[in-house]
Scaffold this motif. Structure first.
Motif, PDB file in Angstrom:
ATOM      1  N   GLY A   1      -8.215   4.587   2.120  1.00 56.66           N
ATOM      2  CA  GLY A   1      -7.333   3.627   3.430  1.00 56.66           C
ATOM      3  C   GLY A   1      -6.102   3.736   2.292  1.00 56.66           C
TER       4      GLY A   1
ATOM      5  N   ALA B   1     -11.457   3.698  15.447  1.00 62.45           N
ATOM      6  CA  ALA B   1     -10.836   2.515  14.728  1.00 62.45           C
ATOM      7  C   ALA B   1     -10.990   1.202  14.651  1.00 62.45           C
TER       8      ALA B   1
ATOM      9  N   ASP C   1      -1.850  -8.624  12.806  1.00 64.67           N
ATOM     10  CA  ASP C   1      -2.582  -7.433  11.971  1.00 64.67           C
ATOM     11  C   ASP C   1      -3.312  -6.591  13.115  1.00 64.67           C
ATOM     12  N   LEU C   2      -4.133  -7.469  13.024  1.00 66.23           N
ATOM     13  CA  LEU C   2      -5.655  -6.490  14.160  1.00 66.23           C
ATOM     14  C   LEU C   2      -5.084  -5.605  15.056  1.00 66.23           C
TER      15      LEU C   2
ATOM     16  N   GLN D   1      -3.448  -2.357  12.471  1.00 67.65           N
ATOM     17  CA  GLN D   1      -4.934  -1.773  11.949  1.00 67.65           C
ATOM     18  C   GLN D   1      -5.654  -0.976  13.247  1.00 67.65           C
TER      19      GLN D   1
ATOM     20  N   ASN E   1       0.489  -1.168  -0.117  1.00 65.54           N
ATOM     21  CA  ASN E   1      -0.072   0.340   0.076  1.00 65.54           C
ATOM     22  C   ASN E   1       0.412   1.697   0.216  1.00 65.54           C
TER      23      ASN E   1
ATOM     24  N   ARG F   1      -2.044  -8.127  -0.884  1.00 68.93           N
ATOM     25  CA  ARG F   1      -2.220  -8.200   0.422  1.00 68.93           C
ATOM     26  C   ARG F   1      -2.572  -9.421   1.208  1.00 68.93           C
TER      27      ARG F   1
ATOM     28  N   ALA G   1     -11.027  -2.877  13.561  1.00 65.92           N
ATOM     29  CA  ALA G   1     -11.071  -4.344  12.444  1.00 65.92           C
ATOM     30  C   ALA G   1     -11.485  -5.428  12.927  1.00 65.92           C
TER      31      ALA G   1
ATOM     32  N   GLU H   1      -5.454  -4.904  -1.920  1.00 63.58           N
ATOM     33  CA  GLU H   1      -6.051  -5.711  -1.324  1.00 63.58           C
ATOM     34  C   GLU H   1      -5.474  -7.231  -1.494  1.00 63.58           C
TER      35      GLU H   1
END
Length: 449
Positions: free
Chosen positions: A167, A363, A378-379, A382, A144, A297, A365, A294
């Motif tokens: 995003g 935020a 990852d969560l 985010q 990204n 990823r 996730a 996406e």
């Protein structure tokens, strides 16, 4: 399927050696899609058919295995059943091709299921066309990190707002890029990403090519020149500059016309000859870039999803310290004036168990159970959590999915008002669990299950 339409009202497709393929559950949408494609080479369009047809997975498997197909698009109301969706992702990975879903109004659960399978999605036909241009020509984008050159008045702020809504991130410019751009730009022009290039299409194409080249030399995985209100001469110079920049730099470059009427089929095919990606419509193209990122990823696979077994009777609601103890959580009042994080778990046979996390700052996730340690990290990233908070969250999510797995699908939902702290254990201000009763669940379990 590769040339002639199988339904009335749609003209024959121009033959192409390789290109995207489209599976449609609603064939009436094909005409609108084809009207937007501005020269996109297209391998074939296939109707999914009704209950008597072969079904999505067998057709998708054949198209993914076909060497003429570069990327597969699927138009449907939602993803297939979880096992079929995950198998679709596995087949795509096996053949090294992207799959993208065209479906409007998907909820968080179906979106998470597609992501678990490694499949990107878009809302409408215009975004699908632009996503297929990108995926057909360069494949999924590996990061990204974009570069943008706004060749028109007022485009910088517009592009920033739309990109932030999807995003998307703009790659920071390196010291050498800044030096090169300072030499290439007119005096007094700010060096930034996105870069304000308003008025530069009025000058020399070679000078504009130097600007494009410098923007392409950094960490961006794709550079995007947005061209608006420049006239035919400006478009000609922008196309020449793009072709020269592509000769110097091997990274992907796209020319985007916010006004779709300006990206004619003839113009798109000329850009294609120079290896430049032709995009049309700023909002659809930004959505398409999000989908292409996406697709790069997402990694399909992982453990089989945990699936609920809904009961005939409404779930039983329980809460308090006893429920908190199931997940290793103490119940206590939070600090006055400090809002908690929200953890929600919803269950649906169509996608499994969806964990949704929302911080006090907004935020958000989501992820489907079970979550791997990497998915938990990852969560946490985010949500912007620190190391201690991330560790506490991972421990809690592990306890939640262990309980869900042990319940054999009896858990119907979970709500927790959560305090992660910074170094201490996670604590709950409030907790409530919904579950189908063990008696009802046992009654429904038969030898055939």
């Amino acid at each position: 399927m590769s040339r002639l339409p199988l339904w009335p009202g749609v003209e024959a497709i121009r033959p192409t050696a390789r290109g995207p393929a489209l599976l449609l559950s609603e064939t009436g949408r094909l005409a609108r899609f084809l009207s937007l494609r501005h020269g996109l080479p297209f391998a074939c369009a296939v109707p999914l058919g009704g209950a008597a047809g072969p079904g999505l997975l067998p057709l998708a498997a054949q198209l993914l295995a076909d060497e003429r197909v570069t990327v597969l698009a699927i138009q449907a109301d939602g993803p297939p059943a979880p096992p079929d969706c995950l198998e679709l992702g596995r087949l795509a990975r096996q053949h090294g091709k992207a799959v993208i879903y065209w479906s409007r109004g998907l909820g968080p659960g179906p979106v998470a299921l597609l992501q678990r399978a490694g499949i990107a999605h878009v809302e409408g036909p215009a975004a699908l066309v632009e996503a297929l241009w990108i995926l057909h020509l360069v494949g999924p984008l590996p990061a990204n990190a974009l570069a943008a050159m706004a060749c028109g008045p007022g485009l910088v702020d517009w592009a920033k707002r739309l990109a932030a809504a999807q995003g998307l991130c703009f790659a920071p410019l390196g010291p050498r890029q800044r030096e090169g751009l300072a030499r290439a730009l007119p005096p007094g022009r700010a060096v930034d990403n996105p870069l304000d290039c308003a008025g530069l299409t009025d000058g020399d194409a070679v000078a504009l090519a130097r600007v494009f080249t410098e923007m392409m030399l950094g960490d961006a995985v794709l550079s995007l020149a947005v061209i608006r209100h420049v006239g035919e001469g400006g478009w000609t110079r922008a196309a020449q500059a793009a072709a020269l920049a592509r000769e110097h730099v091997g990274m992907p470059l796209a020319l985007l016309a916010p006004n779709r009427a300006e990206m004619t089929e003839a113009r798109a095919l000329e850009l294609l000859k120079a290896g430049v990606i032709p995009l049309a419509g700023l909002s659809p193209s930004i959505e398409a870039l999000r989908a292409a990122i996406e697709a790069g990823r997402l990694a399909p696979g992982g453990e089989a999803l945990l699936l609920p077994r809904p009961g005939a009777e409404p779930p039983v609601v329980t809460g308090g310290a006893a429920v908190g103890a199931l997940f290793g959580l103490d119940l206590q009042a939070g600090e006055p004036g400090v809002a908690p994080m929200h953890l929600g778990l919803s269950a649906d046979p169509g996608f499994g168990y969806l964990a949704e996390l929302v911080t006090p700052a907004g935020a958000r996730a989501t992820g489907l159970l079970p979550l791997s340690p990497r998915a938990c990290r990852d969560l946490a990233a985010q949500l912007g959590l620190g190391a201690g908070q991330a560790e506490a969250l991972a421990g809690l999510l592990g306890a939640v999915q262990a309980h869900v797995a042990a319940s054999d699908g009896a858990v119907a939902g979970l709500e927790i008002a959560l305090d992660l702290g910074h170094n201490g254990p996670a604590r709950a201000r409030h907790i409530e669990m919904r579950a189908w009763s063990d008696t009802d669940h046992a009654r429904r379990r038969t030898p055939s299950d």
